[in-house]
Design a protein around this motif. Structure first.
Motif, PDB file in Angstrom:
ATOM      1  N   GLY A  13       0.805  -1.222   0.000  1.00 41.46           N
ATOM      2  CA  GLY A  13       0.000   0.000   0.000  1.00 41.46           C
ATOM      3  C   GLY A  13       0.834   1.266   0.000  1.00 41.46           C
ATOM      4  N   SER A  14       1.878   1.307   0.815  1.00 45.02           N
ATOM      5  CA  SER A  14       2.715   2.510   0.865  1.00 45.02           C
ATOM      6  C   SER A  14       3.527   2.663  -0.422  1.00 45.02           C
ATOM      7  CB  SER A  14       3.638   2.482   2.084  1.00 45.02           C
ATOM      8  OG  SER A  14       4.501   1.361   2.044  1.00 45.02           O
ATOM      9  N   SER A  15       3.933   1.559  -1.027  1.00 47.99           N
ATOM     10  CA  SER A  15       4.648   1.630  -2.306  1.00 47.99           C
ATOM     11  C   SER A  15       3.745   2.164  -3.411  1.00 47.99           C
ATOM     12  CB  SER A  15       5.179   0.251  -2.705  1.00 47.99           C
ATOM     13  OG  SER A  15       6.129  -0.201  -1.780  1.00 47.99           O
ATOM     14  N   ILE A  16       2.499   1.704  -3.428  1.00 45.94           N
ATOM     15  CA  ILE A  16       1.541   2.205  -4.408  1.00 45.94           C
ATOM     16  C   ILE A  16       1.330   3.705  -4.222  1.00 45.94           C
ATOM     17  CG2 ILE A  16      -0.900   2.143  -5.084  1.00 45.94           C
ATOM     18  CD1 ILE A  16      -0.804  -0.893  -4.450  1.00 45.94           C
ATOM     19  N   ALA A  17       1.171   4.139  -2.979  1.00 52.08           N
ATOM     20  CA  ALA A  17       0.971   5.561  -2.697  1.00 52.08           C
ATOM     21  C   ALA A  17       2.161   6.382  -3.181  1.00 52.08           C
ATOM     22  CB  ALA A  17       0.749   5.780  -1.201  1.00 52.08           C
ATOM     23  N   PHE A  18       3.370   5.905  -2.928  1.00 53.91           N
ATOM     24  CA  PHE A  18       4.564   6.634  -3.352  1.00 53.91           C
ATOM     25  C   PHE A  18       4.654   6.717  -4.876  1.00 53.91           C
ATOM     26  CE2 PHE A  18       9.002   6.704  -4.728  1.00 53.91           C
ATOM     27  CZ  PHE A  18       9.353   7.959  -4.247  1.00 53.91           C
ATOM     28  N   ASN A  22       4.592  10.162  -6.776  1.00 54.28           N
ATOM     29  CA  ASN A  22       5.817  10.529  -7.479  1.00 54.28           C
ATOM     30  C   ASN A  22       5.567  10.813  -8.960  1.00 54.28           C
ATOM     31  OD1 ASN A  22       8.652  10.944  -7.613  1.00 54.28           O
ATOM     32  ND2 ASN A  22       8.884   8.907  -8.496  1.00 54.28           N
ATOM     33  N   GLN A  23       4.645  10.071  -9.557  1.00 58.24           N
ATOM     34  CA  GLN A  23       4.347  10.247 -10.973  1.00 58.24           C
ATOM     35  C   GLN A  23       3.246  11.275 -11.222  1.00 58.24           C
ATOM     36  OE1 GLN A  23       3.784   6.438 -12.855  1.00 58.24           O
ATOM     37  NE2 GLN A  23       5.821   5.744 -12.283  1.00 58.24           N
ATOM     38  N   GLY A  24       2.694  11.837 -10.156  1.00 62.28           N
ATOM     39  CA  GLY A  24       1.667  12.864 -10.300  1.00 62.28           C
ATOM     40  C   GLY A  24       0.375  12.344 -10.907  1.00 62.28           C
ATOM     41  N   LEU A  25       0.015  11.104 -10.603  1.00 58.77           N
ATOM     42  CA  LEU A  25      -1.161  10.478 -11.203  1.00 58.77           C
ATOM     43  C   LEU A  25      -2.461  10.806 -10.479  1.00 58.77           C
ATOM     44  CD1 LEU A  25       0.413   7.002 -12.021  1.00 58.77           C
ATOM     45  CD2 LEU A  25      -0.010   8.918 -13.579  1.00 58.77           C
ATOM     46  N   ALA A  26      -2.379  11.530  -9.370  1.00 58.42           N
ATOM     47  CA  ALA A  26      -3.580  11.902  -8.624  1.00 58.42           C
ATOM     48  C   ALA A  26      -3.399  13.295  -8.037  1.00 58.42           C
ATOM     49  CB  ALA A  26      -3.834  10.905  -7.502  1.00 58.42           C
ATOM     50  N   ASP A  27      -4.512  13.997  -7.884  1.00 62.20           N
ATOM     51  CA  ASP A  27      -4.491  15.294  -7.208  1.00 62.20           C
ATOM     52  C   ASP A  27      -4.519  15.100  -5.694  1.00 62.20           C
ATOM     53  OD1 ASP A  27      -4.687  16.752  -9.678  1.00 62.20           O
ATOM     54  OD2 ASP A  27      -6.815  16.207  -9.711  1.00 62.20           O
ATOM     55  N   GLU A  28      -5.155  14.000  -5.280  1.00 60.80           N
ATOM     56  CA  GLU A  28      -5.321  13.714  -3.852  1.00 60.80           C
ATOM     57  C   GLU A  28      -5.182  12.213  -3.621  1.00 60.80           C
ATOM     58  OE1 GLU A  28      -8.723  14.348  -0.370  1.00 60.80           O
ATOM     59  OE2 GLU A  28      -9.179  14.867  -2.445  1.00 60.80           O
ATOM     60  N   ALA A  49       8.920  13.503   0.453  1.00 60.98           N
ATOM     61  CA  ALA A  49       9.687  13.021  -0.698  1.00 60.98           C
ATOM     62  C   ALA A  49       9.238  13.655  -2.008  1.00 60.98           C
ATOM     63  CB  ALA A  49       9.573  11.499  -0.798  1.00 60.98           C
ATOM     64  N   ILE A  50       7.956  13.963  -2.149  1.00 57.72           N
ATOM     65  CA  ILE A  50       7.474  14.511  -3.416  1.00 57.72           C
ATOM     66  C   ILE A  50       7.239  16.017  -3.374  1.00 57.72           C
ATOM     67  CG2 ILE A  50       6.372  12.335  -4.023  1.00 57.72           C
ATOM     68  CD1 ILE A  50       3.717  14.237  -3.561  1.00 57.72           C
ATOM     69  N   SER A  51       7.519  16.647  -2.251  1.00 59.64           N
ATOM     70  CA  SER A  51       7.173  18.067  -2.072  1.00 59.64           C
ATOM     71  C   SER A  51       7.770  18.971  -3.146  1.00 59.64           C
ATOM     72  CB  SER A  51       7.569  18.555  -0.687  1.00 59.64           C
ATOM     73  OG  SER A  51       8.965  18.465  -0.519  1.00 59.64           O
ATOM     74  N   CYS A  52       8.928  18.653  -3.657  1.00 67.37           N
ATOM     75  CA  CYS A  52       9.564  19.477  -4.691  1.00 67.37           C
ATOM     76  C   CYS A  52       9.125  19.079  -6.095  1.00 67.37           C
ATOM     77  CB  CYS A  52      11.084  19.356  -4.608  1.00 67.37           C
ATOM     78  SG  CYS A  52      11.756  19.916  -3.056  1.00 67.37           S
ATOM     79  N   LEU A  53       8.465  17.937  -6.223  1.00 70.42           N
ATOM     80  CA  LEU A  53       8.163  17.397  -7.550  1.00 70.42           C
ATOM     81  C   LEU A  53       6.713  17.569  -7.972  1.00 70.42           C
ATOM     82  CD1 LEU A  53      10.001  13.979  -7.059  1.00 70.42           C
ATOM     83  CD2 LEU A  53      10.900  16.030  -8.164  1.00 70.42           C
ATOM     84  N   GLN A  54       5.776  17.364  -7.059  1.00 69.06           N
ATOM     85  CA  GLN A  54       4.356  17.319  -7.406  1.00 69.06           C
ATOM     86  C   GLN A  54       3.531  18.142  -6.422  1.00 69.06           C
ATOM     87  OE1 GLN A  54       3.663  15.816 -10.176  1.00 69.06           O
ATOM     88  NE2 GLN A  54       5.478  14.562 -10.429  1.00 69.06           N
ATOM     89  N   ASP A  55       2.317  18.484  -6.847  1.00 67.18           N
ATOM     90  CA  ASP A  55       1.368  19.186  -5.981  1.00 67.18           C
ATOM     91  C   ASP A  55       0.295  18.242  -5.436  1.00 67.18           C
ATOM     92  OD1 ASP A  55       2.542  21.667  -6.109  1.00 67.18           O
ATOM     93  OD2 ASP A  55       1.406  22.280  -7.874  1.00 67.18           O
ATOM     94  N   THR A  56       0.591  16.981  -5.365  1.00 71.56           N
ATOM     95  CA  THR A  56      -0.370  15.989  -4.880  1.00 71.56           C
ATOM     96  C   THR A  56      -0.579  16.143  -3.385  1.00 71.56           C
ATOM     97  OG1 THR A  56       0.386  14.447  -6.577  1.00 71.56           O
ATOM     98  CG2 THR A  56      -0.860  13.521  -4.751  1.00 71.56           C
ATOM     99  N   GLU A  57      -1.846  16.190  -2.975  1.00 72.88           N
ATOM    100  CA  GLU A  57      -2.169  16.230  -1.539  1.00 72.88           C
ATOM    101  C   GLU A  57      -2.228  14.803  -1.029  1.00 72.88           C
ATOM    102  OE1 GLU A  57      -5.782  17.324   1.546  1.00 72.88           O
ATOM    103  OE2 GLU A  57      -6.025  17.791  -0.570  1.00 72.88           O
TER     104      GLU A  57
END
Length: 86
Positions: A13-18, A22-28, A49-57
């Motif tokens: 589950g945590s790997s899927i979330a990452f 990381n790929q920006g596939l979801a807004d939330e 980890a993704i704070s500099c890369l994506q705007d995903t919440e």
């Protein structure tokens, strides 16, 4: 797009979330698990980890209301693996 992951404190589950974040596939991304302490750690780690890369919440889900409105729900929960020594 809103994606919810049930069983998000586990390895799968945590790997899927990452990967999704990381790929920006979801807004939330809303993460659910019975292990609240480990879940909080994963939410913080992935968000950082993704704070500099994506705007995903990325956030922790705690109630049925957090699950509603999801475009995709991933079920990664399982029975805990218990190794039995003989």
């Amino acid at each position: 797009m809103k994606i919810s992951i049930i069983g998000a404190a586990g390895t799968i589950g945590s790997s899927i979330a990452f990967i999704l974040a990381n790929q920006g596939l979801a807004d939330e991304i809303v993460m659910f698990d019975v292990n609240k302490n480990l879940l909080k750690c994963h939410v913080m780690d992935i968000s950082t980890a993704i704070s500099c890369l994506q705007d995903t919440e990325i956030r922790e889900g705690t109630a049925d209301e957090d699950l509603s409105g999801s475009d995709i729900v991933v079920m990664a929960a399982s029975v805990p693996n218990r190794f039995v020594s003989s």
